[in-house]
Design an enzyme around this catalytic site. Structure first.
Site, short mmCIF file in Angstrom:
data_model
loop_
_atom_site.label_atom_id
_atom_site.label_comp_id
_atom_site.label_asym_id
_atom_site.label_seq_id
_atom_site.Cartn_x
_atom_site.Cartn_y
_atom_site.Cartn_z
N ARG A 117 0.85 -1.20 0.00
CA ARG A 117 0.00 0.00 0.00
C ARG A 117 0.88 1.25 0.00
O ARG A 117 1.02 1.93 -1.00
CB ARG A 117 -0.95 -0.04 1.21
CG ARG A 117 -2.06 1.00 1.19
CD ARG A 117 -1.64 2.40 1.59
NE ARG A 117 -1.06 2.49 2.92
CZ ARG A 117 -0.49 3.59 3.39
NH1 ARG A 117 -0.43 4.69 2.65
NH2 ARG A 117 0.06 3.60 4.59
N ASP A 118 1.53 1.53 1.13
CA ASP A 118 2.30 2.78 1.21
C ASP A 118 3.42 2.76 0.17
O ASP A 118 3.75 3.80 -0.42
CB ASP A 118 2.89 2.92 2.63
CG ASP A 118 3.21 4.36 2.98
OD1 ASP A 118 3.20 5.21 2.09
OD2 ASP A 118 3.49 4.63 4.17
N HIS A 136 5.80 4.58 12.48
CA HIS A 136 5.73 4.49 11.01
C HIS A 136 6.72 5.52 10.46
O HIS A 136 6.41 6.69 10.29
CB HIS A 136 4.28 4.80 10.58
CG HIS A 136 4.03 4.82 9.11
ND1 HIS A 136 3.34 3.81 8.46
CD2 HIS A 136 4.34 5.72 8.15
CE1 HIS A 136 3.23 4.10 7.18
NE2 HIS A 136 3.84 5.27 6.96
N HIS A 165 9.28 6.95 7.71
CA HIS A 165 9.85 7.00 6.35
C HIS A 165 11.34 7.32 6.52
O HIS A 165 11.77 7.89 7.53
CB HIS A 165 9.12 8.06 5.52
CG HIS A 165 7.76 7.58 5.08
ND1 HIS A 165 7.51 7.11 3.81
CD2 HIS A 165 6.60 7.46 5.76
CE1 HIS A 165 6.24 6.74 3.73
NE2 HIS A 165 5.66 6.94 4.91
N CYS A 181 4.88 9.08 -0.25
CA CYS A 181 3.50 9.53 -0.14
C CYS A 181 3.27 10.48 -1.30
O CYS A 181 4.03 11.44 -1.48
CB CYS A 181 3.24 10.23 1.18
SG CYS A 181 1.56 10.86 1.29
N ASN A 201 9.15 3.94 3.26
CA ASN A 201 9.22 3.58 4.67
C ASN A 201 10.55 2.90 4.93
O ASN A 201 11.22 2.45 4.01
CB ASN A 201 8.14 2.54 5.00
CG ASN A 201 6.76 3.10 4.82
OD1 ASN A 201 6.18 3.00 3.77
ND2 ASN A 201 6.25 3.71 5.86
P1 HMG Z 1 -12.72 14.84 -2.58
O1 HMG Z 1 -12.44 15.22 -4.00
O2 HMG Z 1 -12.71 15.91 -1.55
O3 HMG Z 1 -14.07 14.06 -2.35
O4 HMG Z 1 -11.69 13.67 -2.20
P2 HMG Z 1 -15.42 13.96 -3.08
O5 HMG Z 1 -16.37 13.37 -2.09
O6 HMG Z 1 -15.77 15.27 -3.75
O7 HMG Z 1 -15.14 12.86 -4.20
C1 HMG Z 1 -14.25 13.04 -5.29
C2 HMG Z 1 -14.27 11.82 -6.15
O8 HMG Z 1 -13.76 10.71 -5.42
C3 HMG Z 1 -15.69 11.44 -6.58
O9 HMG Z 1 -15.56 10.76 -7.83
C4 HMG Z 1 -16.07 10.44 -5.52
O10 HMG Z 1 -17.05 9.55 -5.97
C5 HMG Z 1 -14.76 9.70 -5.31
P3 HMG Z 1 -15.73 11.53 -9.23
O11 HMG Z 1 -17.11 12.13 -9.17
O12 HMG Z 1 -14.63 12.58 -9.26
O13 HMG Z 1 -15.52 10.45 -10.25
N1 HMG Z 1 -14.60 9.08 -4.00
C6 HMG Z 1 -14.13 7.83 -3.84
N2 HMG Z 1 -13.73 6.91 -4.74
C7 HMG Z 1 -13.28 5.74 -4.24
N3 HMG Z 1 -13.19 5.48 -2.93
C8 HMG Z 1 -13.59 6.37 -2.01
C9 HMG Z 1 -14.09 7.61 -2.46
N4 HMG Z 1 -14.54 8.71 -1.84
C10 HMG Z 1 -14.87 9.59 -2.79
N5 HMG Z 1 -13.48 6.08 -0.72
C11 HMG Z 1 -10.96 11.82 -0.89
C12 HMG Z 1 -11.69 13.15 -0.88
C13 HMG Z 1 -10.70 11.45 0.57
C14 HMG Z 1 -11.84 10.77 -1.56
C15 HMG Z 1 -9.64 11.97 -1.67
O14 HMG Z 1 -8.94 13.08 -1.16
C16 HMG Z 1 -8.76 10.76 -1.56
O15 HMG Z 1 -9.09 9.68 -2.03
N6 HMG Z 1 -7.57 10.90 -0.95
C17 HMG Z 1 -6.67 9.77 -0.75
C18 HMG Z 1 -5.33 10.25 -0.40
C19 HMG Z 1 -4.41 9.09 -0.15
O16 HMG Z 1 -4.72 7.93 -0.33
N7 HMG Z 1 -3.20 9.44 0.30
C20 HMG Z 1 -2.17 8.50 0.58
C21 HMG Z 1 -2.44 7.76 1.83
S1 HMG Z 1 -2.00 8.65 3.33
C22 HMG Z 1 -0.38 8.21 3.61
O17 HMG Z 1 0.24 7.63 2.77
C23 HMG Z 1 0.22 8.51 4.95
C24 HMG Z 1 0.43 7.26 5.79
O18 HMG Z 1 1.28 6.34 5.12
C25 HMG Z 1 1.06 7.63 7.13
C26 HMG Z 1 2.29 8.52 6.97
O19 HMG Z 1 3.24 8.14 6.30
O20 HMG Z 1 2.23 9.60 7.55
C27 HMG Z 1 -0.90 6.56 6.07
MG MG Z 2 3.46 6.43 5.10
#
Ligand code: HMG
Ligand code: MG
Length: 300
Positions: free
Chosen positions: A12-13, A204, A206, A237, A246
């Site tokens: 995933r990450d 966690h 990186h 990320c 990571n």
């Molecule tokens: P948004 O644009 O504000 O939300 O995104 P929305 O409700 O307006 O929806 C936008 C589009 O996304 C729409 O589709 C929704 O249907 C769809 P469109 O009309 O454009 O075709 N949508 C979804 N599709 C699939 N699954 C869903 C979903 N929800 C809405 N669950 C949203 C808000 C949260 C969806 C968006 O910002 C997003 O998906 N962000 C993900 C970011 C991400 O994955 N980042 C990486 C992970 S975090 C990380 O890596 C850190 C970590 O490792 C810890 C660390 O290292 O610190 C965990």
């Molecule tokens: Mg991470």
């Protein structure tokens, strides 16, 4: 020292930040190899918007293809109720929600404020409880934000307390940009353990600045017993420019072996899984330990 639990986040990450998007079939093969190596908690995908993170598209197919394995938890990241419902429909029994300790990062990563995200996660927790799904909580930017700079341990503690209070069974402290040092790690754990039992904290880290192993050692000394890592040091990320992967799972295992800490994972099998995924991605491993041990094999 008692055993350490590893949470393998490479599929995933790691893969969410690779240039190539791998098919669900390849991701399943990687996960199976990692579980064969003895890893028991594996993040297998993310039910997020495929427009935001195309590399995680097809996570439903990944979950549907993964077998039920006794003792193994395949987990997924979910940003909202919609993601949770998709995860449940795909057969996922454990998810993680992800909040940030920095407003700027929260906006860039999930397009809402920290408070808004916590309100959404409250709903996710209620629904997950009904469905019998366990929830882990991430806090990102625990030692710095790529957009707004320094982050105070108290800010991290406040978000950690909210996530723990709403029912997350464990809080994973994410040094998203890998900028932390042992002194900052010590201060971070001290602040967070005031509000969350240390047994429910995970690290966690990186490895952007090469500090991950030093930070893990510090966190171990401070009582943390759960660490996230990524095979081959994959990852980063997408919303954290310049962040590298990571800590490599191989490097973490080598550290634990050196300290005599039990972990139940076969280092050689993880190195082989790293070779497999490196070949798929066309990139060499970022694990120093894998490189050293593979070089010895070539010379032998
Ligand atoms: P948004 O644009 O504000 O939300 O995104 P929305 O409700 O307006 O929806 C936008 C589009 O996304 C729409 O589709 C929704 O249907 C769809 P469109 O009309 O454009 O075709 N949508 C979804 N599709 C699939 N699954 C869903 C979903 N929800 C809405 N669950 C949203 C808000 C949260 C969806 C968006 O910002 C997003 O998906 N962000 C993900 C970011 C991400 O994955 N980042 C990486 C992970 S975090 C990380 O890596 C850190 C970590 O490792 C810890 C660390 O290292 O610190 C965990
Ligand atoms: Mg991470």
């Amino acid at each position: 020292m008692e055993a350490v639990r590893l949470v393998e986040v490479g599929a995933r990450d790691g893969l969410q930040n690779e240039r190539l998007t791998l098919s669900p079939q390849i991701r399943v093969q990687l996960l199976q190899r990692l579980a064969d190596a003895g890893l028991q908690t594996l993040e297998a995908g993310a039910f997020v918007s495929p427009r935001w993170v195309p590399q995680m598209a097809g996570s439903d197919e990944v979950f549907k293809a993964l077998p039920v394995r006794p003792g193994v938890a395949w987990t997924a990241l979910v940003p909202n109720l919609r993601g949770l419902e998709a995860a449940i429909a795909a057969g996922c029994r454990e998810v993680a929600v992800f909040a940030a300790a920095s407003e700027a990062f929260s906006q860039r990563n999930i397009n809402c404020s920290i408070d808004q995200s916590l309100r959404q996660y409250q709903q996710v927790l209620v629904r997950a409880r009904e469905a019998g799904v366990s929830v882990r909580g991430y806090v990102s930017c625990v030692m710095g934000c790529p957009f707004s700079g320094p982050v105070k341990p108290q800010a991290v503690a406040a978000v950690s307390a909210s996530l723990f209070g709403m029912g997350c069974y464990e809080i994973s402290l994410g040094d998203t940009i890998g900028a932390g040092t042992p002194a900052a790690t010590r201060a971070l754990i001290q602040a967070c353990r005031q509000v969350v039992p240390v047994s429910a904290l995970a690290g966690h880290f990186h490895d952007t600045y090469g500090m991950a192993i030093a930070n893990i050692h510090t966190a171990l000394e401070a009582g943390v017993r759960v660490f996230d890592s990524s095979v081959g040091g994959l990852g980063g990320c997408p919303y954290s420019p310049g962040a590298t992967g990571n800590v490599a799972t191989e490097d973490l295992l080598y550290l634990l072996d050196g300290l005599g800490v039990r972990h139940g994972v076969d280092l050689d099998a993880v190195i082989e899984a790293g070779e497999f995924i490196g070949a798929q991605l066309g990139r060499p491993t970022a694990s120093r330990v894998a490189r050293a041990l593979l070089a010895q094999c070539t010379m032998a």
